[in-house]
Design a protein around this motif. Structure first.
Motif, short mmCIF file in Angstrom:
data_model
loop_
_atom_site.label_atom_id
_atom_site.label_comp_id
_atom_site.label_asym_id
_atom_site.label_seq_id
_atom_site.Cartn_x
_atom_site.Cartn_y
_atom_site.Cartn_z
N UNK A 136 2.07 -42.64 -16.26
CA UNK A 136 2.17 -43.31 -17.56
C UNK A 136 2.28 -44.82 -17.33
N UNK A 137 1.36 -45.57 -17.92
CA UNK A 137 1.35 -47.02 -17.74
C UNK A 137 1.91 -47.76 -18.94
N UNK A 138 1.85 -47.14 -20.11
CA UNK A 138 2.47 -47.72 -21.30
C UNK A 138 2.74 -46.60 -22.29
N UNK A 139 3.62 -46.91 -23.26
CA UNK A 139 4.11 -45.84 -24.14
C UNK A 139 4.55 -46.46 -25.46
N UNK A 140 4.08 -45.89 -26.58
CA UNK A 140 4.52 -46.30 -27.91
C UNK A 140 4.91 -45.04 -28.67
N UNK A 141 6.15 -44.97 -29.10
CA UNK A 141 6.61 -43.81 -29.86
C UNK A 141 6.25 -44.00 -31.33
N UNK A 145 8.05 -36.84 -32.46
CA UNK A 145 7.13 -35.87 -31.87
C UNK A 145 5.85 -36.48 -31.30
N UNK A 146 5.36 -37.55 -31.91
CA UNK A 146 4.05 -38.10 -31.56
C UNK A 146 4.17 -39.48 -30.90
N UNK A 147 3.22 -39.76 -30.02
CA UNK A 147 3.22 -41.06 -29.34
C UNK A 147 1.81 -41.44 -28.91
N UNK A 148 1.67 -42.70 -28.56
CA UNK A 148 0.46 -43.22 -27.92
C UNK A 148 0.84 -43.55 -26.48
N UNK A 196 -13.44 -43.64 -11.50
CA UNK A 196 -12.27 -44.05 -10.74
C UNK A 196 -11.78 -45.39 -11.27
N UNK A 197 -10.48 -45.60 -11.28
CA UNK A 197 -9.83 -46.80 -11.81
C UNK A 197 -9.83 -46.84 -13.33
N UNK A 198 -10.20 -45.72 -13.98
CA UNK A 198 -10.05 -45.62 -15.43
C UNK A 198 -8.64 -45.19 -15.80
N UNK A 199 -8.16 -45.70 -16.93
CA UNK A 199 -6.99 -45.12 -17.60
C UNK A 199 -7.39 -44.87 -19.04
N UNK A 200 -6.70 -43.95 -19.70
CA UNK A 200 -7.02 -43.59 -21.07
C UNK A 200 -5.86 -43.90 -22.00
N UNK A 201 -6.18 -44.36 -23.21
CA UNK A 201 -5.20 -44.47 -24.28
C UNK A 201 -5.37 -43.26 -25.17
N UNK A 202 -4.32 -42.46 -25.25
CA UNK A 202 -4.40 -41.20 -26.00
C UNK A 202 -3.28 -41.14 -27.03
N UNK A 203 -3.53 -40.40 -28.10
CA UNK A 203 -2.52 -40.20 -29.13
C UNK A 203 -2.41 -38.71 -29.43
N UNK A 204 -1.18 -38.25 -29.60
CA UNK A 204 -0.95 -36.83 -29.90
C UNK A 204 0.51 -36.48 -29.75
N UNK A 209 0.71 -34.18 -24.49
CA UNK A 209 0.20 -35.19 -23.56
C UNK A 209 0.76 -34.94 -22.16
N UNK A 210 2.07 -34.65 -22.07
CA UNK A 210 2.67 -34.35 -20.78
C UNK A 210 1.98 -33.13 -20.14
N UNK A 211 1.73 -32.11 -20.95
CA UNK A 211 1.12 -30.88 -20.43
C UNK A 211 -0.32 -31.11 -20.00
N UNK A 212 -1.05 -31.85 -20.80
CA UNK A 212 -2.46 -32.09 -20.52
C UNK A 212 -2.67 -32.89 -19.22
N UNK A 213 -1.81 -33.89 -19.04
CA UNK A 213 -1.99 -34.79 -17.89
C UNK A 213 -1.04 -34.48 -16.74
#
Length: 215
Positions: A136-141, A145-148, A196-204, A209-213
């Motif tokens: 995890x490189x960044x986090x917005x609550x 229940x949900x975050x980016x 390679x060297x990609x990161x993703x911004x995801x919301x859910x 998110x923890x389970x998926x990644x």
């Protein structure tokens, strides 16, 4: 552009004033200390020295004309509480107040705050989540229940397209952007190939998110 009434010009309030200025909003800044008001004058539309618990002083400001009132008082909870209640009594449209602990937050909400900013708790959670994981490189609550999150991609996903992974269907997670070598791409489509060297911004849902990644 919004009109903002900012009350309390300590370090937190000063940072708010600077940022609001960068965003192009009109700000009236209030504090009891002249040196604090002077310090933010380059970043605000106007400033006043006065006691925010004084009804006559506050009435003279035309509180009801401001789009947002921010109570950034951090060293005197009683003043913060009285100021918050007074702002609502005078017609404040939307009042945001700073809290230092859970009990303060409850009292502020009961006395008129539309929202409470709990700096220490929010920063503590952000720090714990970000620095306890290698992925995890960044986090917005967004709520409880949900975050980016900005997350590293699993190696098994390399050279696959977003549509092939179908994480929206499997986990209810939406990919909103990708970063490659720290350059943000907000226009990725389903055929975007993860590199390679990609990161993703995801919301859910945070748990998904923890389970998926595998976090």
């Amino acid at each position: 552009m919004k009109t903002i009434l900012l009350i309390g010009l300590g370090r937190y309030g000063k940072h708010i004033a600077r940022t609001l200025n960068e965003l192009g909003h009109e700000v009236m800044a209030i504090d009891t200390k002249e040196d604090r008001v002077d310090a933010v004058m380059p970043f605000v539309t106007s400033g006043q020295i006065g006691d925010s618990t004084d009804e006559d002083f506050m009435r003279s400001l035309g509180v009801h004309h401001f789009d947002v009132c921010i109570v950034a008082i951090g060293d005197d909870f009683q003043s913060s509480l009285e100021t918050t209640a007074l702002l609502k009594d005078l017609g404040g449209k939307f009042v945001v107040a700073r809290a230092a602990r859970d009990r303060h937050a409850k009292f502020l909400l009961r006395n008129g705050a539309d929202e409470v900013v709990y700096l220490e708790k929010q920063l503590a959670k952000w720090t714990a989540i970000k620095y306890s994981s290698d992925h995890i490189f960044d986090y917005i609550e967004l709520n409880k229940d949900y975050s980016i999150m900005e997350v590293d991609i699993p190696k098994r996903w390399l050279n696959k397209s977003i549509i092939d992974l179908d994480i929206r269907k499997k986990y209810g997670i939406n990919i909103i952007a990708a970063k490659h070598d720290h350059k943000l791409n907000m226009e990725i489509g389903p055929n975007y190939i993860l590199q390679e060297n990609d990161t993703l911004l995801v919301v859910g849902k945070s748990t998904e998110i923890y389970r998926c990644f595998d976090i």
